[in-house]
Design a protein around this motif. Structure first.
Motif, PDB file in Angstrom:
ATOM      1  N   LEU A 169      -4.281  -7.997   0.612  1.00  0.00           N
ATOM      2  CA  LEU A 169      -3.125  -7.453  -0.102  1.00  0.00           C
ATOM      3  C   LEU A 169      -2.541  -6.247   0.612  1.00  0.00           C
ATOM      4  N   CYS A 170      -3.401  -5.349   1.108  1.00  0.00           N
ATOM      5  CA  CYS A 170      -2.896  -4.188   1.824  1.00  0.00           C
ATOM      6  C   CYS A 170      -3.909  -3.729   2.862  1.00  0.00           C
ATOM      7  N   GLN A 171      -3.382  -3.083   3.903  1.00  0.00           N
ATOM      8  CA  GLN A 171      -4.204  -2.565   4.982  1.00  0.00           C
ATOM      9  C   GLN A 171      -3.993  -1.066   5.077  1.00  0.00           C
ATOM     10  N   PRO A 172      -5.055  -0.314   5.382  1.00  0.00           N
ATOM     11  CA  PRO A 172      -4.905   1.138   5.474  1.00  0.00           C
ATOM     12  C   PRO A 172      -4.174   1.550   6.746  1.00  0.00           C
ATOM     13  N   THR A 173      -3.427   2.624   6.636  1.00  0.00           N
ATOM     14  CA  THR A 173      -2.806   3.261   7.796  1.00  0.00           C
ATOM     15  C   THR A 173      -3.275   4.704   7.789  1.00  0.00           C
ATOM     16  N   GLY A 174      -2.623   5.570   8.508  1.00  0.00           N
ATOM     17  CA  GLY A 174      -3.029   6.968   8.528  1.00  0.00           C
ATOM     18  C   GLY A 174      -2.812   7.657   7.194  1.00  0.00           C
ATOM     19  N   GLY A 175      -1.819   7.226   6.420  1.00  0.00           N
ATOM     20  CA  GLY A 175      -1.531   7.848   5.127  1.00  0.00           C
ATOM     21  C   GLY A 175      -1.482   6.804   4.032  1.00  0.00           C
ATOM     22  N   ARG A 176      -0.300   6.272   3.791  1.00  0.00           N
ATOM     23  CA  ARG A 176      -0.121   5.243   2.759  1.00  0.00           C
ATOM     24  C   ARG A 176      -0.651   3.906   3.228  1.00  0.00           C
ATOM     25  N   GLN A 207       9.703  19.101  -1.404  1.00  0.00           N
ATOM     26  CA  GLN A 207       8.756  20.182  -1.157  1.00  0.00           C
ATOM     27  C   GLN A 207       7.322  19.664  -1.077  1.00  0.00           C
ATOM     28  N   HIS A 208       6.452  20.483  -0.494  1.00  0.00           N
ATOM     29  CA  HIS A 208       5.033  20.152  -0.413  1.00  0.00           C
ATOM     30  C   HIS A 208       4.453  20.107  -1.817  1.00  0.00           C
ATOM     31  N   LYS A 209       3.425  19.280  -2.013  1.00  0.00           N
ATOM     32  CA  LYS A 209       2.875  19.063  -3.352  1.00  0.00           C
ATOM     33  C   LYS A 209       2.290  20.324  -3.977  1.00  0.00           C
ATOM     34  N   LEU A 210       1.886  21.310  -3.178  1.00  0.00           N
ATOM     35  CA  LEU A 210       1.339  22.541  -3.735  1.00  0.00           C
ATOM     36  C   LEU A 210       2.397  23.631  -3.906  1.00  0.00           C
ATOM     37  N   LYS A 211       3.581  23.467  -3.331  1.00  0.00           N
ATOM     38  CA  LYS A 211       4.628  24.485  -3.420  1.00  0.00           C
ATOM     39  C   LYS A 211       5.693  24.147  -4.447  1.00  0.00           C
ATOM     40  N   ARG A 212       5.497  23.082  -5.211  1.00  0.00           N
ATOM     41  CA  ARG A 212       6.449  22.729  -6.262  1.00  0.00           C
ATOM     42  C   ARG A 212       6.294  23.677  -7.437  1.00  0.00           C
ATOM     43  N   LEU A 213       7.297  23.676  -8.299  1.00  0.00           N
ATOM     44  CA  LEU A 213       7.251  24.517  -9.484  1.00  0.00           C
ATOM     45  C   LEU A 213       6.064  24.126 -10.361  1.00  0.00           C
ATOM     46  N   PHE A 215      -4.870   1.749  -5.046  1.00  0.00           N
ATOM     47  CA  PHE A 215      -4.465   3.134  -4.833  1.00  0.00           C
ATOM     48  C   PHE A 215      -3.480   3.181  -3.678  1.00  0.00           C
ATOM     49  N   SER A 216      -2.453   4.014  -3.783  1.00  0.00           N
ATOM     50  CA  SER A 216      -1.393   4.029  -2.766  1.00  0.00           C
ATOM     51  C   SER A 216      -1.903   4.511  -1.408  1.00  0.00           C
ATOM     52  N   ASN A 217      -2.906   5.356  -1.379  1.00  0.00           N
ATOM     53  CA  ASN A 217      -3.455   5.865  -0.131  1.00  0.00           C
ATOM     54  C   ASN A 217      -4.851   5.302   0.112  1.00  0.00           C
ATOM     55  N   SER A 218      -5.061   4.031  -0.188  1.00  0.00           N
ATOM     56  CA  SER A 218      -6.395   3.443  -0.042  1.00  0.00           C
ATOM     57  C   SER A 218      -6.809   3.415   1.425  1.00  0.00           C
ATOM     58  N   GLN A 219      -8.099   3.614   1.662  1.00  0.00           N
ATOM     59  CA  GLN A 219      -8.614   3.691   3.017  1.00  0.00           C
ATOM     60  C   GLN A 219      -9.417   2.459   3.398  1.00  0.00           C
ATOM     61  N   THR A 220      -9.420   1.440   2.541  1.00  0.00           N
ATOM     62  CA  THR A 220     -10.111   0.194   2.840  1.00  0.00           C
ATOM     63  C   THR A 220      -9.133  -0.969   2.667  1.00  0.00           C
ATOM     64  N   VAL A 221      -9.472  -2.084   3.267  1.00  0.00           N
ATOM     65  CA  VAL A 221      -8.654  -3.283   3.120  1.00  0.00           C
ATOM     66  C   VAL A 221      -8.886  -3.846   1.726  1.00  0.00           C
ATOM     67  N   VAL A 222      -7.820  -4.132   0.990  1.00  0.00           N
ATOM     68  CA  VAL A 222      -7.925  -4.676  -0.362  1.00  0.00           C
ATOM     69  C   VAL A 222      -7.642  -6.175  -0.294  1.00  0.00           C
ATOM     70  N   VAL A 223      -8.572  -6.959  -0.866  1.00  0.00           N
ATOM     71  CA  VAL A 223      -8.487  -8.411  -0.827  1.00  0.00           C
ATOM     72  C   VAL A 223      -8.269  -8.931  -2.238  1.00  0.00           C
ATOM     73  N   CYS A 224      -7.467  -9.974  -2.380  1.00  0.00           N
ATOM     74  CA  CYS A 224      -7.213 -10.598  -3.677  1.00  0.00           C
ATOM     75  C   CYS A 224      -8.493 -11.275  -4.161  1.00  0.00           C
ATOM     76  N   GLN A 284       2.739  21.704  -9.839  1.00  0.00           N
ATOM     77  CA  GLN A 284       2.052  20.940  -8.811  1.00  0.00           C
ATOM     78  C   GLN A 284       1.783  19.518  -9.281  1.00  0.00           C
ATOM     79  N   SER A 285       2.024  18.546  -8.403  1.00  0.00           N
ATOM     80  CA  SER A 285       1.770  17.149  -8.723  1.00  0.00           C
ATOM     81  C   SER A 285       1.460  16.407  -7.430  1.00  0.00           C
ATOM     82  N   PRO A 286       0.579  15.409  -7.484  1.00  0.00           N
ATOM     83  CA  PRO A 286       0.207  14.687  -6.264  1.00  0.00           C
ATOM     84  C   PRO A 286       1.298  13.718  -5.820  1.00  0.00           C
ATOM     85  N   ASN A 287       1.248  13.351  -4.549  1.00  0.00           N
ATOM     86  CA  ASN A 287       2.178  12.371  -3.995  1.00  0.00           C
ATOM     87  C   ASN A 287       1.641  10.953  -4.125  1.00  0.00           C
ATOM     88  N   SER A 288       0.340  10.799  -4.335  1.00  0.00           N
ATOM     89  CA  SER A 288      -0.279   9.474  -4.399  1.00  0.00           C
ATOM     90  C   SER A 288      -0.224   8.927  -5.824  1.00  0.00           C
TER      91      SER A 288
END
Length: 84
Positions: free
Chosen positions: A63-70, A18-24, A47-56, A26-30
């Motif tokens: 370490l990770c690159q941003p996409t549209g969501g995760r 279910q959507h995060k706001l329609k659960r019994l 952060f799982s939904n980071s919007q910047t490139v994370v460097v070691c 409410q809890s975030p997906n991130s």
């Protein structure tokens, strides 16, 4: 008339679909996660939904690159979900 689904006691699988706001309850997906670098084995919190490139900080590899969501982890990096 009997309902086919118990609305007061939903299954865990149906709650996660279910959507995060329609659960019994409410809890975030991130979430925050510890990512271990494949080169120097240094652990960084990301952060799982980071919007910047994370460097070691140790070896300056990406370490990770941003996409549209995760954020997408690079090859060889392992992660674990942080609790609280």
């Amino acid at each position: 008339m009997v309902l086919a689904v118990d609305l007061l006691n939903p299954t865990i699988e149906s709650e996660l679909r279910q959507h995060k706001l329609k659960r019994l309850v409410q809890s975030p997906n991130s979430f925050f996660m510890d990512v271990k670098c494949s080169g120097c084995f240094n652990i960084t919190t990301v952060f799982s939904n980071s919007q910047t490139v994370v460097v070691c900080p140790g070896c300056s590899t990406v370490l990770c690159q941003p996409t549209g969501g995760r954020a997408r982890l690079t090859e060889g990096c392992s992660f674990r979900r942080k609790t609280n």
